[in-house]
Design an enzyme around this catalytic site. Structure first.
Site, PDB file in Angstrom:
ATOM      1  N   LYS A  47       0.871  -1.158  -0.052  1.00 34.62           N
ATOM      2  CA  LYS A  47      -0.130  -0.159   0.104  1.00 34.62           C
ATOM      3  C   LYS A  47       0.858   1.395   0.067  1.00 34.62           C
ATOM      4  O   LYS A  47       2.014   1.179   0.398  1.00 34.62           O
ATOM      5  CB  LYS A  47      -0.807   0.066   1.319  1.00 34.62           C
ATOM      6  CG  LYS A  47      -0.126   0.077   2.601  1.00 34.62           C
ATOM      7  CD  LYS A  47       0.061   1.540   3.072  1.00 34.62           C
ATOM      8  CE  LYS A  47       1.108   1.182   4.251  1.00 34.62           C
ATOM      9  NZ  LYS A  47       1.670   2.620   4.748  1.00 34.62           N
ATOM     10  N   ASP A  93      -2.509  -1.959   9.351  1.00 35.67           N
ATOM     11  CA  ASP A  93      -2.717  -2.079   7.919  1.00 35.67           C
ATOM     12  C   ASP A  93      -3.168  -3.308   7.524  1.00 35.67           C
ATOM     13  O   ASP A  93      -3.635  -3.434   6.125  1.00 35.67           O
ATOM     14  CB  ASP A  93      -1.309  -1.833   7.414  1.00 35.67           C
ATOM     15  CG  ASP A  93      -0.832  -0.254   7.534  1.00 35.67           C
ATOM     16  OD1 ASP A  93      -1.447   0.629   7.505  1.00 35.67           O
ATOM     17  OD2 ASP A  93       0.346  -0.114   7.712  1.00 35.67           O
TER      18      ASP A  93
END
Length: 309
Positions: A19, A148
């Site tokens: 990401k 995350d």
């Protein structure tokens, strides 16, 4: 949490994406020590792969190959190991697994490679152990594992809140071209947050994702998105690794639409207008001496997905 259903396949292979944070606003620490976040994640086409295969009951074994494998622990300090252990604990059975992790995401790079491993492990073990759990079922466990991990399950483009673990899909159009510049060495996330607190920043007000960034995503406007990129952890990351400053400053020379340190760094993400521009920038950065290497990726991409074995 579901009970085991039927024996699963002999092996399950799952990949999950890295990401980048298009925006990352950071508040003062909460009583539990975590910092409240307002962020927008985008999953990009750089993947970790995890293959899960049967092991003796209660045995969780991790083997790591690929990018930075020598830096990755294989015991319960490994987030994938913890993910398998947590899932087995929730089921209440002494389930076993061998996890083979093929890394492509650099370690401690601000790209959530370890979180991708954990998300892939949850999906792989659910299938291997015949649990019948989908991504939504796995989200609460993902949130326990790390900020995350839920996003690595879902992928795409999403707004994150809380400490990052609460994610909701963002209304976004278009595909974006990124060049990731990988620095020599890594930056441990706790060290960057400590430095953030030491620098004593004034928390953003209002504490939210900017309307300009959300409009850019809704309209698929890469130029506007480039102007809206912001990361409150960029200053402490640059302070801890001053060599990154020249890399960030190179964005203007290379005519990037925008540049931002991803997450806690030290990876620097350059947004460009086209694939041709991305290829040119990748070559230029690779030859510049400003970074260890550079890679062209696109986003958004899907989250953790099963691959043929």
């Amino acid at each position: 949490m579901a009970e085991p259903i039927l024996p699963g396949p002999l092996a399950v292979r799952v990949r999950a994406p890295a990401k980048i944070n298009l925006t990352l606003r950071v508040g003062r620490p909460r009583p539990d020590g975590f910092h409240p976040l307002a962020t927008v994640y985008q999953a990009v086409s750089l993947y970790e792969e995890v293959t899960a295969s049967p092991a003796d009951p209660g045995v969780i074994e991790v083997r790591v190959t690929g990018e930075g494998a020598e830096q990755v622990p294989a015991d319960d300090h490994n987030l994938a190991h913890r993910a398998a252990r947590l899932l087995a604990y929730q089921i209440g059975e002494p389930l076993g697994v061998t996890l083979r992790i093929e890394k492509a995401v650099p370690v401690a790079a601000g790209l959530a490679g370890g979180s991708a491993d954990a998300a892939a492990t949850l999906v792989a073990c659910s299938l291997l152990w015949g649990l019948g759990l989908d991504h939504q079922d796995l989200l609460p466990l993902a949130a326990e594992l790390g900020s995350d991990v839920p996003f690595a399950l879902l992928g795409g483009t999403a707004v994150g809140s809380g400490r990052g673990e609460s994610v909701a899909p963002a209304l976004a159009r278009g595909n974006y071209h990124w060049v990731l510049a990988f620095a020599d060495g890594g930056l441990p996330t706790p060290a960057v947050y400590r430095r953030y607190d030491e620098l004593g920043p004034t928390p953003p007000d209002p504490f939210e994702v900017s309307a300009g960034l959300m409009n850019a995503l809704r309209n698929g406007d890469a130029e506007q998105l480039g102007r809206e990129l912001i990361n409150d952890l960029q200053a402490p990351a640059l302070d801890l690794m001053p060599s990154l400053r020249k890399l960030v400053e190179a964005a203007e020379e290379y005519r990037a639409l925008g540049v931002v340190v991803s997450g806690s760094g030290p990876t620097v993400a350059f947004l460009v207008a086209s694939q041709a521009d991305a290829v040119d920038l990748t070559v230029a950065l690779s030859a510049s001496g400003l970074c260890r290497s550079a890679r062209y990726v696109t986003g958004p991409v899907t989250g953790a997905r099963v691959l043929p074995t």
